[in-house]
Scaffold this active site. Sequence first.
Site, PDB file in Angstrom:
ATOM      1  N   TRP A 148      34.252  52.764  -1.889  1.00  0.00           N
ATOM      2  CA  TRP A 148      34.005  54.040  -1.211  1.00  0.00           C
ATOM      3  C   TRP A 148      33.923  55.182  -2.211  1.00  0.00           C
ATOM      4  O   TRP A 148      33.082  56.072  -2.083  1.00  0.00           O
ATOM      5  CB  TRP A 148      35.062  54.302  -0.137  1.00  0.00           C
ATOM      6  N   ASP A 192      39.178  61.867   0.049  1.00  0.00           N
ATOM      7  CA  ASP A 192      38.824  60.960   1.148  1.00  0.00           C
ATOM      8  C   ASP A 192      40.103  60.221   1.546  1.00  0.00           C
ATOM      9  O   ASP A 192      40.574  59.352   0.819  1.00  0.00           O
ATOM     10  CB  ASP A 192      37.740  59.981   0.649  1.00  0.00           C
ATOM     11  N   LYS A 207      39.971  54.308  11.100  1.00  0.00           N
ATOM     12  CA  LYS A 207      40.979  53.526  10.393  1.00  0.00           C
ATOM     13  C   LYS A 207      42.381  53.825  10.939  1.00  0.00           C
ATOM     14  O   LYS A 207      43.124  52.922  11.226  1.00  0.00           O
ATOM     15  CB  LYS A 207      40.943  53.810   8.889  1.00  0.00           C
TER      16      LYS A 207
HETATM   17  C1  LIG Z   1      35.822  53.047   5.867  1.00  0.00           C
HETATM   18  C2  LIG Z   1      35.863  54.031   4.789  1.00  0.00           C
HETATM   19  C3  LIG Z   1      34.752  54.866   4.506  1.00  0.00           C
HETATM   20  C4  LIG Z   1      33.458  54.776   5.271  1.00  0.00           C
HETATM   21  O1  LIG Z   1      33.642  55.276   6.526  1.00  0.00           O
HETATM   22  P1  LIG Z   1      32.424  55.420   7.571  1.00  0.00           P
HETATM   23  O2  LIG Z   1      33.073  56.249   8.631  1.00  0.00           O
HETATM   24  O3  LIG Z   1      32.068  54.042   7.995  1.00  0.00           O
HETATM   25  O4  LIG Z   1      31.311  56.111   6.896  1.00  0.00           O
HETATM   26  C5  LIG Z   1      34.887  55.782   3.500  1.00  0.00           C
HETATM   27  N1  LIG Z   1      36.018  55.889   2.783  1.00  0.00           N
HETATM   28  C6  LIG Z   1      37.084  55.108   3.008  1.00  0.00           C
HETATM   29  C7  LIG Z   1      38.317  55.267   2.173  1.00  0.00           C
HETATM   30  C8  LIG Z   1      37.035  54.151   4.020  1.00  0.00           C
HETATM   31  O5  LIG Z   1      38.101  53.372   4.244  1.00  0.00           O
END
Ligand SMILES: *Cc1c(COP(=O)(O)O)cnc(C)c1O
Length: 349
Positions: free
Chosen positions: A100, A167, A191
């Site tokens: 990511w 993030d 998540k």
């Molecule tokens: C799952 C995830 C993403 C991507 O998320 P989407 O909502 O599918 O774009 C980005 N960063 C992290 C840390 C993730 O776990």
Amino acid sequence: MTKIHNFSAGPAILPQSAINAGVEALQNFAGTGLSILEVSHRGKEFVAVMDEARAIVKRLWNLGDDYDVMYLQGGASMQFLMTAVNLLNKKAAYIDTGTWASNAIKEAKRYGEVSVIASSKDKNYNYIPKDFVIPSDADYLHYTSNNTIFGSQFHFTPECEIPMVCDMSSDIFSRNIDAKKYDLIYAGAQKNLGPAGTTLVVIKKDILGRVEREIPTMLNYQVHLDKESMFNTPPVFAVYVTLQTLKWIEELGIDQIEKNNIAKANCLYNEIDRNEKFSGTVNKEDRSLMNATFLLNDESQNERFLKACAEAKISGIKGHRSVGGFRASMYNALSLESVEALVDVMKNF
Ligand SMILES: *Cc1c(COP(=O)(O)O)cnc(C)c1O
């Protein structure tokens, strides 16, 4: 229905109270006699949901009026690009700790110079780099607090003099943090917060307005701030269920949630370390409390282990293809009992 132990990496387990409230709102939203899917997002019932969903985040993190909260669409992946479009003028610093993080870097490069100040790619992302220098002339630092795929996590907050962007998709509200150290935090809801379809963005407002480029309307944070996340139709159901999860978090308290998460992670990692059949994949000090990645030393037994898990009603532990083996995601709503069920299977295997 027998209880399934849900270790899915995302979309993932939610508190039962949030699921129940979602079911109710699908039938009869806020006493309207209509489904939340069938009423205007501009009606007072939904406006109250959006207001509260924004306010509760500020309460949980003790944020003042210098911060604001948005619920956007496009997932965390959209934030890889929105952060850069809105904040990157000349140069930004990024830490590369996994898939990511590197996807975020790829998007940012379209908008300016990206300085990757540290990376753990040399060891298939099995550790968190610690000795990096944050350039003082960069517009911001971007990092990923928890690496969902590789199973590593920052257990410290970088000391950062420039704006800091994080993030937190897979560990948001899983532990106490000082959110005021950050200028922008984002998290895809699916998540640890709610259904897929919305992304939480928390922003310190004064970081905006510093880039020269013209920003397309839908990518412009200022537009969404000014319209209180209602510039266009928000993902009403996703925001509603996310609010229910946030209420559950507020009721329990982040301190308690953090304690639970530490207990769950200790329970599983202790077994991974004790049991000769298994090995962890990440440097011990950098292990994620949310996503535990591990291998069977005899890989030919992988299918048999997955079958044993399925028999014990354990779901979602097959590892991501870039690491192999297994991944147990232990988000906030997962109980210690579920982790104990997995540990039992490992003990008896
Ligand atoms: C799952 C995830 C993403 C991507 O998320 P989407 O909502 O599918 O774009 C980005 N960063 C992290 C840390 C993730 O776990």
